[in-house]
Design a protein around this motif. Sequence first.
Motif, PDB file in Angstrom:
ATOM      1  N   SER A 103      96.294  87.091   9.292  1.00  0.00           N
ATOM      2  CA  SER A 103      94.881  87.334   9.606  1.00  0.00           C
ATOM      3  C   SER A 103      94.438  86.394  10.705  1.00  0.00           C
ATOM      4  O   SER A 103      94.951  85.276  10.847  1.00  0.00           O
ATOM      5  N   TYR A 104      93.460  86.858  11.473  1.00  0.00           N
ATOM      6  CA  TYR A 104      92.966  86.106  12.629  1.00  0.00           C
ATOM      7  C   TYR A 104      91.451  86.057  12.580  1.00  0.00           C
ATOM      8  O   TYR A 104      90.795  87.098  12.397  1.00  0.00           O
ATOM      9  N   PHE A 105      90.893  84.875  12.728  1.00  0.00           N
ATOM     10  CA  PHE A 105      89.450  84.668  12.708  1.00  0.00           C
ATOM     11  C   PHE A 105      89.055  83.956  14.009  1.00  0.00           C
ATOM     12  O   PHE A 105      89.590  82.890  14.315  1.00  0.00           O
ATOM     13  N   THR A 106      88.119  84.540  14.735  1.00  0.00           N
ATOM     14  CA  THR A 106      87.679  83.900  15.965  1.00  0.00           C
ATOM     15  C   THR A 106      86.159  83.873  16.040  1.00  0.00           C
ATOM     16  O   THR A 106      85.490  84.861  15.718  1.00  0.00           O
ATOM     17  N   ASN A 107      85.619  82.724  16.410  1.00  0.00           N
ATOM     18  CA  ASN A 107      84.169  82.524  16.510  1.00  0.00           C
ATOM     19  C   ASN A 107      83.448  82.909  15.211  1.00  0.00           C
ATOM     20  O   ASN A 107      82.363  83.499  15.239  1.00  0.00           O
ATOM     21  N   CYS A 108      84.050  82.558  14.098  1.00  0.00           N
ATOM     22  CA  CYS A 108      83.456  82.862  12.799  1.00  0.00           C
ATOM     23  C   CYS A 108      82.823  81.614  12.182  1.00  0.00           C
ATOM     24  O   CYS A 108      83.139  80.476  12.563  1.00  0.00           O
ATOM     25  N   TYR A 109      81.933  81.856  11.227  1.00  0.00           N
ATOM     26  CA  TYR A 109      81.263  80.810  10.454  1.00  0.00           C
ATOM     27  C   TYR A 109      81.710  80.988   9.014  1.00  0.00           C
ATOM     28  O   TYR A 109      81.486  82.048   8.420  1.00  0.00           O
ATOM     29  N   ILE A 110      82.367  79.970   8.449  1.00  0.00           N
ATOM     30  CA  ILE A 110      82.896  80.081   7.089  1.00  0.00           C
ATOM     31  C   ILE A 110      82.390  78.882   6.291  1.00  0.00           C
ATOM     32  O   ILE A 110      82.582  77.729   6.692  1.00  0.00           O
TER      33      ILE A 110
ATOM     34  N   CYS B 151      86.284  78.331  15.146  1.00  0.00           N
ATOM     35  CA  CYS B 151      85.380  78.687  14.049  1.00  0.00           C
ATOM     36  C   CYS B 151      84.589  77.464  13.581  1.00  0.00           C
ATOM     37  O   CYS B 151      85.046  76.324  13.720  1.00  0.00           O
ATOM     38  N   ASN B 152      83.412  77.709  13.016  1.00  0.00           N
ATOM     39  CA  ASN B 152      82.635  76.661  12.363  1.00  0.00           C
ATOM     40  C   ASN B 152      82.979  76.681  10.876  1.00  0.00           C
ATOM     41  O   ASN B 152      82.728  77.674  10.188  1.00  0.00           O
ATOM     42  N   ILE B 153      83.545  75.597  10.391  1.00  0.00           N
ATOM     43  CA  ILE B 153      83.944  75.465   8.995  1.00  0.00           C
ATOM     44  C   ILE B 153      82.933  74.524   8.342  1.00  0.00           C
ATOM     45  O   ILE B 153      82.943  73.314   8.594  1.00  0.00           O
ATOM     46  N   VAL B 154      82.042  75.082   7.527  1.00  0.00           N
ATOM     47  CA  VAL B 154      80.871  74.343   7.058  1.00  0.00           C
ATOM     48  C   VAL B 154      80.975  74.037   5.567  1.00  0.00           C
ATOM     49  O   VAL B 154      81.070  74.944   4.732  1.00  0.00           O
ATOM     50  N   SER B 155      80.951  72.747   5.228  1.00  0.00           N
ATOM     51  CA  SER B 155      80.994  72.319   3.836  1.00  0.00           C
ATOM     52  C   SER B 155      79.583  72.265   3.267  1.00  0.00           C
ATOM     53  O   SER B 155      78.705  71.595   3.817  1.00  0.00           O
ATOM     54  N   VAL B 156      79.372  72.986   2.161  1.00  0.00           N
ATOM     55  CA  VAL B 156      78.072  73.026   1.506  1.00  0.00           C
ATOM     56  C   VAL B 156      77.814  71.686   0.806  1.00  0.00           C
ATOM     57  O   VAL B 156      78.707  71.126   0.157  1.00  0.00           O
ATOM     58  N   ASP B 157      76.614  71.184   0.931  1.00  0.00           N
ATOM     59  CA  ASP B 157      76.238  69.906   0.337  1.00  0.00           C
ATOM     60  C   ASP B 157      75.946  70.096  -1.152  1.00  0.00           C
ATOM     61  O   ASP B 157      74.952  70.710  -1.527  1.00  0.00           O
ATOM     62  N   MET B 158      76.808  69.554  -1.995  1.00  0.00           N
ATOM     63  CA  MET B 158      76.608  69.643  -3.438  1.00  0.00           C
ATOM     64  C   MET B 158      75.869  68.418  -3.981  1.00  0.00           C
ATOM     65  O   MET B 158      75.763  68.224  -5.199  1.00  0.00           O
ATOM     66  N   LYS B 159      75.383  67.579  -3.082  1.00  0.00           N
ATOM     67  CA  LYS B 159      74.508  66.443  -3.410  1.00  0.00           C
ATOM     68  C   LYS B 159      75.208  65.366  -4.236  1.00  0.00           C
ATOM     69  O   LYS B 159      74.556  64.627  -4.979  1.00  0.00           O
ATOM     70  N   THR B 160      76.523  65.254  -4.122  1.00  0.00           N
ATOM     71  CA  THR B 160      77.221  64.181  -4.813  1.00  0.00           C
ATOM     72  C   THR B 160      77.609  63.095  -3.815  1.00  0.00           C
ATOM     73  O   THR B 160      77.874  63.397  -2.646  1.00  0.00           O
TER      74      THR B 160
ATOM     75  N   LEU C 232      84.427  71.184  12.135  1.00  0.00           N
ATOM     76  CA  LEU C 232      84.260  70.941  10.707  1.00  0.00           C
ATOM     77  C   LEU C 232      82.909  70.254  10.516  1.00  0.00           C
ATOM     78  O   LEU C 232      82.721  69.091  10.869  1.00  0.00           O
ATOM     79  N   GLN C 233      81.969  71.007   9.954  1.00  0.00           N
ATOM     80  CA  GLN C 233      80.588  70.556   9.893  1.00  0.00           C
ATOM     81  C   GLN C 233      80.122  70.351   8.460  1.00  0.00           C
ATOM     82  O   GLN C 233      80.646  70.961   7.532  1.00  0.00           O
ATOM     83  N   LYS C 234      79.096  69.508   8.313  1.00  0.00           N
ATOM     84  CA  LYS C 234      78.443  69.354   7.014  1.00  0.00           C
ATOM     85  C   LYS C 234      77.151  70.160   7.030  1.00  0.00           C
ATOM     86  O   LYS C 234      76.477  70.272   8.057  1.00  0.00           O
ATOM     87  N   GLN C 235      76.795  70.703   5.874  1.00  0.00           N
ATOM     88  CA  GLN C 235      75.651  71.613   5.795  1.00  0.00           C
ATOM     89  C   GLN C 235      74.340  70.905   6.099  1.00  0.00           C
ATOM     90  O   GLN C 235      73.435  71.485   6.718  1.00  0.00           O
ATOM     91  N   THR C 236      74.200  69.660   5.640  1.00  0.00           N
ATOM     92  CA  THR C 236      72.958  68.909   5.834  1.00  0.00           C
ATOM     93  C   THR C 236      73.255  67.560   6.467  1.00  0.00           C
ATOM     94  O   THR C 236      74.348  66.999   6.290  1.00  0.00           O
ATOM     95  N   SER C 237      72.285  67.031   7.161  1.00  0.00           N
ATOM     96  CA  SER C 237      72.467  65.730   7.809  1.00  0.00           C
ATOM     97  C   SER C 237      72.567  64.598   6.797  1.00  0.00           C
ATOM     98  O   SER C 237      73.087  63.521   7.100  1.00  0.00           O
ATOM     99  N   THR C 238      72.065  64.824   5.575  1.00  0.00           N
ATOM    100  CA  THR C 238      72.083  63.791   4.536  1.00  0.00           C
ATOM    101  C   THR C 238      73.315  63.874   3.639  1.00  0.00           C
ATOM    102  O   THR C 238      73.451  63.107   2.686  1.00  0.00           O
ATOM    103  N   MET C 239      74.202  64.793   3.917  1.00  0.00           N
ATOM    104  CA  MET C 239      75.408  64.946   3.101  1.00  0.00           C
ATOM    105  C   MET C 239      76.222  63.653   3.131  1.00  0.00           C
ATOM    106  O   MET C 239      76.372  63.006   4.175  1.00  0.00           O
ATOM    107  N   ALA C 240      76.748  63.276   1.984  1.00  0.00           N
ATOM    108  CA  ALA C 240      77.462  62.008   1.856  1.00  0.00           C
ATOM    109  C   ALA C 240      78.661  61.941   2.795  1.00  0.00           C
ATOM    110  O   ALA C 240      79.407  62.903   2.953  1.00  0.00           O
ATOM    111  N   THR C 241      78.827  60.797   3.435  1.00  0.00           N
ATOM    112  CA  THR C 241      79.994  60.588   4.284  1.00  0.00           C
ATOM    113  C   THR C 241      81.236  60.415   3.406  1.00  0.00           C
ATOM    114  O   THR C 241      81.154  60.067   2.232  1.00  0.00           O
ATOM    115  N   ASN C 242      82.387  60.701   4.000  1.00  0.00           N
ATOM    116  CA  ASN C 242      83.666  60.442   3.317  1.00  0.00           C
ATOM    117  C   ASN C 242      83.743  61.151   1.959  1.00  0.00           C
ATOM    118  O   ASN C 242      84.224  60.594   0.969  1.00  0.00           O
TER     119      ASN C 242
END
Length: 378
Positions: free
Chosen positions: A201-208, A226-235, A262-272
């Motif tokens: 499978s091939y994904f181009t210019n996708c948001y996941i 692609c933009n690979i976005v981690s949802v902030d679970m607030k931990t 590789l992006q974080k969903q919110t600016s306040t998402m915990a580092t590391n």
Amino acid sequence: MKKKFIAALILAVSTTLLVLGISNSRAYAASTYNSIVDSSFKGTDGTKLNGIPTYKTITSALNSAPASSNVSYKIYIKTGTYYEKLNINKPNIYFVGENENTTKLTYNVASGSKKNDGTTYGTSGSASLNVSSPSFGAENLTIENSFDYPKNLAKKSNDPSKLQSAQAVALNLSGSSNKAYFKNCKITGYQDTLCSNTGTSYFTNCYISGCIDFIFGAGQSFFNSCNIVSVDMKTPSNNGYITAASTNISNKYGFVFYKCSLQKQTSTMATNSVSLGRPWHPTITLSNGTREADPNAIASVIYMHCNMDNHIKSSGWDSMTGIGPDGKTKIFTPGESRFYEYQNKGPENIVNSSRKQLNDTDALKVTIKNVLNGWNPQ
């Protein structure tokens, strides 16, 4: 006279586009489509508008597609929210949405959700869009599993309505899926968003987006820009894992992320707090009836030329447990897996002893053609 003719021609073209519901930014020629899906259509399914069969639902359009075709059967899907559980079991189906933000394919069940017969869907069965035939394609649309994962997670452990199996797949590539192509698509969920379990499978210019193992399986997938976005679970320490690959040892490559962000969903998402991935060894049943983690599932994941935000753990990868040959829990480590990086950019300490790097010679071999078994997607 000439000006009047040009004005009339422009008006005629614009009117045709409006009738088809195609904005100027997505002005595809109507003749290129085999059918159109329009959630606001009030007529009888299959009625031809401007010579093209038109349907209210994607399911109806799929049912009318040929059982077998050697060329793409293109379905244009207009702006709307299509609450349908879709199964692509015919080859060469191609979806074209009007807009990746406003054309939405969605469903909302998880692995533990009950069907009408009392059984549960299971992880793969929870998929909003299941692709089980070759040469499927999609562009300019959203594929979503809208199961309310945060709400379920917030329930108390003794709440009988809380699902213990909350995996909820948006897109599942399984069965005979191969050479699946996705462009300008949004694929969204929480746990187990995208299952690439077979074929290429091939994904181009996708948001996941997702949180727990949200790109997983044994397939061979190339993610390009692609933009690979981690949802902030607030931990503060563990906001999940991007991948859980189960690549068979016979396949040289599994998941390759090339020039992705590789992006974080919110600016306040915990580092590391987010891992690049962990090795999944699915449980299999052996000929003697015993069950253990598949010893041939040696995960392969490569990140190349990617930009990584500071939510990514400095250690890079995590371990994962499975059932050992003795029936006891076994820990599978990143060091035993085929996890590599190459010339990524990100926060300080992005390269260290726990994050294996490809050498220049091996990096040159990681091409789309090699990763996808000779397929060069167009």
